[in-house]
Scaffold this motif. Structure first.
Motif, PDB file in Angstrom:
ATOM      1  N   VAL A 170      12.631  -3.849  -5.918  1.00 24.25           N
ATOM      2  CA  VAL A 170      11.149  -3.667  -4.422  1.00 24.25           C
ATOM      3  C   VAL A 170       9.887  -2.828  -4.858  1.00 24.25           C
ATOM      4  CG1 VAL A 170      11.003  -1.837  -3.163  1.00 24.25           C
ATOM      5  CG2 VAL A 170      13.417  -2.979  -3.612  1.00 24.25           C
ATOM      6  N   LEU A 171       9.830  -2.353  -6.598  1.00 27.50           N
ATOM      7  CA  LEU A 171       8.548  -2.124  -7.027  1.00 27.50           C
ATOM      8  C   LEU A 171       7.764  -2.961  -6.826  1.00 27.50           C
ATOM      9  CD1 LEU A 171       6.837   0.386  -7.800  1.00 27.50           C
ATOM     10  CD2 LEU A 171       8.340   0.456 -10.120  1.00 27.50           C
ATOM     11  N   LEU A 172       8.891  -3.441  -8.186  1.00 32.06           N
ATOM     12  CA  LEU A 172       7.540  -5.011  -8.778  1.00 32.06           C
ATOM     13  C   LEU A 172       7.364  -6.063  -7.257  1.00 32.06           C
ATOM     14  CD1 LEU A 172       6.963  -5.878 -11.372  1.00 32.06           C
ATOM     15  CD2 LEU A 172       9.461  -7.167 -11.746  1.00 32.06           C
ATOM     16  N   ARG A 193       3.873   5.757  -3.429  1.00 33.70           N
ATOM     17  CA  ARG A 193       3.855   6.454  -2.377  1.00 33.70           C
ATOM     18  C   ARG A 193       5.409   6.931  -2.607  1.00 33.70           C
ATOM     19  NH1 ARG A 193       0.495   7.832   3.444  1.00 33.70           N
ATOM     20  NH2 ARG A 193      -0.989   6.206   1.734  1.00 33.70           N
ATOM     21  N   TRP A 194       6.269   5.861  -2.358  1.00 30.15           N
ATOM     22  CA  TRP A 194       7.575   5.878  -1.926  1.00 30.15           C
ATOM     23  C   TRP A 194       7.996   6.550  -3.301  1.00 30.15           C
ATOM     24  CZ3 TRP A 194      11.775   5.501   1.499  1.00 30.15           C
ATOM     25  CH2 TRP A 194      11.155   4.760   2.740  1.00 30.15           C
ATOM     26  N   PHE A 195       7.922   5.430  -4.560  1.00 29.91           N
ATOM     27  CA  PHE A 195       8.140   5.945  -5.785  1.00 29.91           C
ATOM     28  C   PHE A 195       7.659   7.749  -5.998  1.00 29.91           C
ATOM     29  CE2 PHE A 195       9.683   1.487  -5.593  1.00 29.91           C
ATOM     30  CZ  PHE A 195      11.025   1.213  -6.595  1.00 29.91           C
ATOM     31  N   ALA A 196       6.830   7.410  -5.616  1.00 29.31           N
ATOM     32  CA  ALA A 196       6.137   8.903  -6.432  1.00 29.31           C
ATOM     33  C   ALA A 196       7.239   9.816  -5.501  1.00 29.31           C
ATOM     34  CB  ALA A 196       5.349   8.992  -6.210  1.00 29.31           C
ATOM     35  N   VAL A 197       7.424   9.801  -4.652  1.00 31.12           N
ATOM     36  CA  VAL A 197       8.436  10.977  -3.557  1.00 31.12           C
ATOM     37  C   VAL A 197       9.251  11.119  -4.121  1.00 31.12           C
ATOM     38  CG1 VAL A 197       9.810  11.377  -1.787  1.00 31.12           C
ATOM     39  CG2 VAL A 197       7.390  10.743  -1.225  1.00 31.12           C
ATOM     40  N   LEU A 216      16.360   2.111   2.123  1.00 32.17           N
ATOM     41  CA  LEU A 216      15.645   2.150   3.526  1.00 32.17           C
ATOM     42  C   LEU A 216      14.016   1.825   2.880  1.00 32.17           C
ATOM     43  CD1 LEU A 216      15.598   5.704   2.981  1.00 32.17           C
ATOM     44  CD2 LEU A 216      15.508   4.691   5.076  1.00 32.17           C
ATOM     45  N   MET A 217      13.104   1.010   1.594  1.00 32.80           N
ATOM     46  CA  MET A 217      12.328   0.454   2.049  1.00 32.80           C
ATOM     47  C   MET A 217      12.206  -1.320   2.503  1.00 32.80           C
ATOM     48  SD  MET A 217      10.236   1.474  -1.884  1.00 32.80           S
ATOM     49  CE  MET A 217      11.866   2.148  -3.092  1.00 32.80           C
ATOM     50  N   ILE A 218      13.924  -1.554   1.609  1.00 33.12           N
ATOM     51  CA  ILE A 218      13.162  -2.701   1.996  1.00 33.12           C
ATOM     52  C   ILE A 218      13.710  -2.901   3.812  1.00 33.12           C
ATOM     53  CG2 ILE A 218      15.251  -5.253   2.486  1.00 33.12           C
ATOM     54  CD1 ILE A 218      16.099  -4.701  -0.303  1.00 33.12           C
ATOM     55  N   SER A 219      14.414  -2.273   4.267  1.00 35.82           N
ATOM     56  CA  SER A 219      14.502  -1.914   6.270  1.00 35.82           C
ATOM     57  C   SER A 219      13.575  -1.536   6.813  1.00 35.82           C
ATOM     58  CB  SER A 219      15.724  -1.024   6.196  1.00 35.82           C
ATOM     59  OG  SER A 219      15.649  -0.377   5.615  1.00 35.82           O
ATOM     60  N   ARG A 220      12.807  -0.218   6.248  1.00 34.06           N
ATOM     61  CA  ARG A 220      11.614  -0.140   7.033  1.00 34.06           C
ATOM     62  C   ARG A 220      10.282  -0.939   7.380  1.00 34.06           C
ATOM     63  NH1 ARG A 220       7.677   1.043   8.633  1.00 34.06           N
ATOM     64  NH2 ARG A 220       6.474   3.346   9.001  1.00 34.06           N
ATOM     65  N   ARG A 279       0.940  -1.117   0.054  1.00 39.97           N
ATOM     66  CA  ARG A 279       0.093   0.459   0.325  1.00 39.97           C
ATOM     67  C   ARG A 279       0.535   1.180   0.076  1.00 39.97           C
ATOM     68  NH1 ARG A 279      -3.899  -1.367   4.429  1.00 39.97           N
ATOM     69  NH2 ARG A 279      -3.472   1.062   5.199  1.00 39.97           N
ATOM     70  N   ARG A 280       2.114   1.341   0.180  1.00 36.39           N
ATOM     71  CA  ARG A 280       2.725   2.199   0.676  1.00 36.39           C
ATOM     72  C   ARG A 280       3.555   2.408  -0.482  1.00 36.39           C
ATOM     73  NH1 ARG A 280       0.121   3.287   3.849  1.00 36.39           N
ATOM     74  NH2 ARG A 280      -0.165   3.747   6.214  1.00 36.39           N
TER      75      ARG A 280
END
Lengths: 252, 688
Positions: B579-581, B450-454, B489-493, B446-447
């Motif tokens: 990550v995106l996929l 948002r991450w990729f938009a930023v 960041l995404m993997i750890s968050r 769900r996030r």
């Protein structure tokens, strides 16, 4: 015997809360309601009555189970469900700057009531609920008793076969509450299937043809008053309620 | 959608507004009076202030500690000459003498304490001089004409108070007069030293402006138009938007509405129409109001601005602003839907307005053209398009692209505002669901958008402002670091399992052969896409030259391979095919996944002309991961593709032909299909 208008099977609803985690608000609830019947959901605050009724009115999505209104599923066919439904609760407010007549016209239109009959239906509702002298006044200017009448009128203006009254007398004085109960009884006489939730025993005793006692999201018992009395050997509904909710016998 | 229901809801909203006298007075009527009134008062005050500045008498004092010195004589002469012309050009630099009130300077006795005198306004400016530098080498000059200037020029020191109007103005007048005198003295000295012609005739300059009056005026209007319209739309729309969902929620009428037979789409459509109607009406009212004030000469239009717009251009602008208006109304509705109360909605409107205004002001920036990455930025692209239309430049493919981008963003926001009507969030205390509560991997899908938009926004800002001006190796390193850091960041968050997220699996053996066949074939098809896209968007020669430059011309081969092939193959694959996929795969069907993740990759190459071929590459790479279940063949494909692209750009022998040969593309497409067939995994354990 009238046909089944509302059918609820294994209906469940879970909420997720940061501090409390997963909250099971409604669990495996089953019941049905027929035309010309007032079916009561009797439970304490937070027992799951409102959540159940909100799922039936499609405002909330069930986590599991099904609910049908005139055969329409609340998940797959929500618009048809709402079209056949009138929902009234203490929290469903009216637009303060509309007049009573405008309010009824608005709700007839958004509920897809036939256009050619809307005007006559609105006038009929104004007459039936005694709103004639106030039909042109804005809601914000009306007394709470008159507002309540407009609320009931807007609930039934599109002539739905199923009506939901969720704790409708909360905050009303005795006379207004009695007026409301009378109106609900009249609607039963019109053949409506009525789901009525309350935590007031006398109301349930006076109005309901059948009563489901709900506690912690589960239905503990469901029968008419005589059936409940026979099953628990208690006479008063209050004692019957305590019997099912706490498991204690209150008789001396 | 039922038109009768939508109409009833719109009428209801407008009726609520029309019957709220406070809103009408404070949000509609008052701005109609206040806006032009403020404009009128501002110009009136400025005019009065100018008159006061020019008509008052300024007091100055001169410190003359060493009256006998040669420099003092020079300084006195300089000051006297300046005082003689001070009334002539007091209005502005280089201004012609006017008939207006003359500036008067009155000399007073030099005080002992200059600072105190300035503070008490007994004095407005204080003049002193200091000895200058050494004598300048030069020929004999006529000292009677030029005095001692230049031989040992004194330094004149002006003391004043910038925070006091009179002192600040006095310094300005005196400084400009001294500067003018200095120029005259310099010219006299040049002439005295034997300079043949008048200095002004040395490099004669003539300016010929070829733009028509309409074009000049169009540029001015085009720069301002979008910002003005956005501001008016937001100001007008917010009147209804606040009440639309947040107000209804607070009053309890939203639940009443949600239990009626009106569908969520009908409710959102009606709310958007109400916002648009009021925003449009108030904007028109404000514009008409300002024009009327201008016609009555109560306020003046900016110099050079003509409000006449040709009918065709006007209609095109109207069409162009439709998606922008929907975008703005949807964002207001979204904010209103996400707010729990009326006050919260009002609070949240402020950042929305700031962002919208910042984006709408982009056409003011010099050098921003529609045929650039700006076409991808909603609202800003329409602003730049409007500016170009008003100067008579109609770039149709890019106009269509800008319209589509802003329209797409408007559709996305409208969909998001529809989701705010999800009843759980509207009427229950709990806004969370199972994924929110569980957090981590369950929440990531769900996030991820948002991450990729930023990330995309960061990249866009970086590319637009800094990207072009630095060494291509540094640029690539920073981009790759950004992708790598974001992936980490995404993997750890979200505590994502690394192996599964990045598809770190052994691919089927056929995948490698597939890569060897697919990568060159993909490059040929990319060439086809570029040629196809250039039919709509011809690629400028300058761009091709810049690309060749950026492709590391002059770099050693090993550096080229590291920066242009190896690094993108590693970092971009980790970010996009890893990550995106992973974030999108359970929310989309396979076809949607391939298209969305593939095209998203193209959009991250924020250069307009690179988007089509890189989107195609993105699609191929997503298919590669989906088919093989592993990221490694995608890395190999990406690396090989980039290496071949570099080769084709640098080695003439393998360059693509000038004219497209259609069977090359057919053959390449067949080769791609074969490559994907070879990649098919044998077990079910892979990409799922």
């Amino acid at each position: 015997m009238s046909t089944v208008q509302v059918e609820v099977q294994s209906l469940s609803k879970n909420f997720f809360d940061q501090s409390r985690g997963e909250v099971k608000a409604v669990q495996e609830v089953n019941f049905e309601c027929r035309g010309s019947e007032i079916f009561g959901l009797l439970g304490a605050n937070g027992a799951g009555k409102t959540t159940t009724l909100r799922m039936i009115s499609t405002v909330l999505q069930p986590t599991a189970g099904t609910a049908r209104v005139l055969g329409h599923d609340v998940v797959s066919d929500p618009v048809e469900v709402r079209r056949n439904l009138g929902f009234y609760s203490a929290s469903t407010a009216l637009y303060p700057r509309l007049t009573a007549r405008e309010t009824l016209t608005l709700f007839a239109r958004v509920n897809k009531y036939p256009a050619e009959r809307t005007r006559s239906r609105v006038e009929e509702m104004i007459e039936r609920f005694g709103l004639g002298d106030y039909a042109g006044a804005r809601i914000e200017k009306l007394s709470s008793g008159m507002k309540q009448k407009v609320s009931i009128a807007r609930t039934v203006v599109h002539d739905p076969p199923v009506l939901i009254f969720d704790e409708p007398t909360v905050g009303l004085d005795v006379l207004n509450a009695l007026d409301l109960q009378k109106a609900i009884q009249e609607l039963r006489e019109d053949g409506k299937a009525i789901l009525f939730s309350t935590h007031i025993m006398s109301e349930a005793e006076r109005l309901c043809d059948r009563i489901a006692i709900i506690d912690k999201g589960r239905i503990r018992a469901c029968d008419d008053l005589e059936g409940l009395r026979a099953a628990t050997s208690q006479h008063y509904l209050e004692d019957i309620f305590v019997h099912y909710v706490t498991g204690n016998d209150t008789t001396a | 959608m039922n038109r009768r229901t939508v109409t009833a809801l719109v009428i209801n909203d407008l009726r609520q507004l029309a019957r709220n006298p406070r809103v009408l007075v404070f949000a509609v009527a008052l701005p109609l009076v206040l806006w032009p009134l403020m404009w009128f008062l501002t110009s009136l005050t400025t005019e009065r202030r100018q008159e006061r500045i020019e008509s008052r008498t300024y007091r100055y004092a001169v410190a003359d500690p060493d009256a006998g010195a040669a420099e003092a004589a020079d300084a006195r002469m300089w000051l006297e000459r300046a005082m003689a012309v001070i009334g002539d050009d007091g209005r502005a630099d280089n201004a012609e003498p006017t008939d207006g009130p003359a500036v008067r300077f009155e000399r007073v006795e030099a005080p002992d304490d200059v600072a105190a005198a300035l503070d008490e306004e007994r004095l407005h400016v204080h003049v002193a001089w200091e000895a200058g530098g050494e004598d300048l080498p030069g020929e004999e000059v006529d000292r009677e004409t030029v005095g001692n200037a230049g031989r040992s020029a004194p330094r004149i020191v002006l003391s004043y108070r910038a925070d006091l109007d009179a002192s600040d103005s006095a310094e300005g007048f005196l400084r400009r007069a001294l500067e003018r005198t200095r120029t005259e003295l310099r010219e006299q000295r040049l002439a005295a030293a034997g300079f043949a012609s008048a200095p002004a005739d040395l490099l004669p300059l003539q300016r010929i402006e070829t733009a028509s009056e309409e074009q000049t005026s169009g540029l001015l209007l085009g720069r301002l138009l979008t910002a003005i319209i956005v501001m008016m739309m937001l100001a007008g729309g917010s009147i209804v938007a606040t009440d639309a969902l947040a107000g209804e929620k607070e009053r309890g009428t939203l639940e009443t509405l949600l239990t009626t037979a009106a569908s969520r789409v009908e409710i959102v459509t009606a709310k958007n129409l109400s916002i648009l109607a009021v925003a449009f009406a108030t904007s028109v009212l404000n514009i008409v109001n300002i024009v009327v004030w201008m016609q009555l000469d109560l306020i003046a239009a900016p110099a050079g601005l003509k409000l006449a717009i040709p009918v065709g251009a006007g209609l095109l602008l109207l069409l162009l602003y439709v998606p922008a208006a929907v975008l703005l109304s949807s964002s207001l509705l979204l904010v209103s839907g996400r707010s729990k109360t009326y006050k919260e909605a009002q609070l949240l409107f402020a950042p929305v307005m700031l962002v919208a205004m910042a984006v709408a002001a982009i056409p003011v920036l010099p050098g921003v053209e529609l045929r650039s990455a700006i076409v991808l930025l909603p609202i800003a692209n329409l602003g730049v398009a409007a500016r170009e239309i008003l100067t008579g430049d109609y770039d149709w493919p890019l106009l269509a692209a800008a319209w589509a981008v802003t329209g797409g963003a408007a559709a996305l926001l409208a969909r998001a505002s529809l989701r705010t009507l999800s009843a759980e969030k509207l009427i229950t205390a709990s806004e969370l669901d199972a994924a929110d509560l569980a957090g981590g991997p369950a929440l990531f899908p769900r996030r991820v958008a948002r991450w990729f938009a930023v990330l995309w926004a960061l990249l866009l800002v970086w590319q637009l402002n800094i990207g072009g001006g630095i060494d291509s190796r540094l640029l690539i390193s920073i981009n790759m670091a950004l992708f790598g850091a974001a992936a980490w960041l995404m993997i750890s968050r979200y505590r994502l399992p690394v192996r599964e997220t990045l598809s770190l699996r052994v691919p089927p053996p056929g995948a490698w052969l597939g890569v060897l066949i697919g990568a060159p074939a993909g490059l040929v098809l990319a060439d086809g896409i570029v040629r196809l896209a250039s039919l709509a968007m011809p690629i400028p020669e300058a761009w091709i030259e810049a690309m060749a430059e950026n492709m590391g011309a002059g770099l050693p081969l090993w550096q080229m391979l590291i920066f242009f092939s190896l690094m993108p193959a590693l970092f971009e694959e980790i970010a996009f095919r890893g990550v995106l996929l992973h974030g999108l795969k359970n929310r989309l069907t396979t076809v949607q996944l391939v298209l969305v993740a593939g095209i998203a990759f193209g959009f991250f190459h924020v250069d307009l002309f690179r988007i089509p071929p890189t989107s195609l590459l993105g699609v191929f790479l997503v298919v590669t991961v989906v088919r093989s279940g592993s990221i490694f063949p995608a890395m190999a494909w990406h690396g090989l593709h980039n290496a071949l692209a570099l080769g084709s750009a640098r080695v003439e022998q393998i360059a693509l032909p000038e004219q497209p040969i259609w069977w090359h593309y057919v053959l390449a497409a067949l080769a791609i299909l074969l490559a994907f067939r070879l990649m098919k995994r044998r077990t079910r354990a892979a990409f799922s």
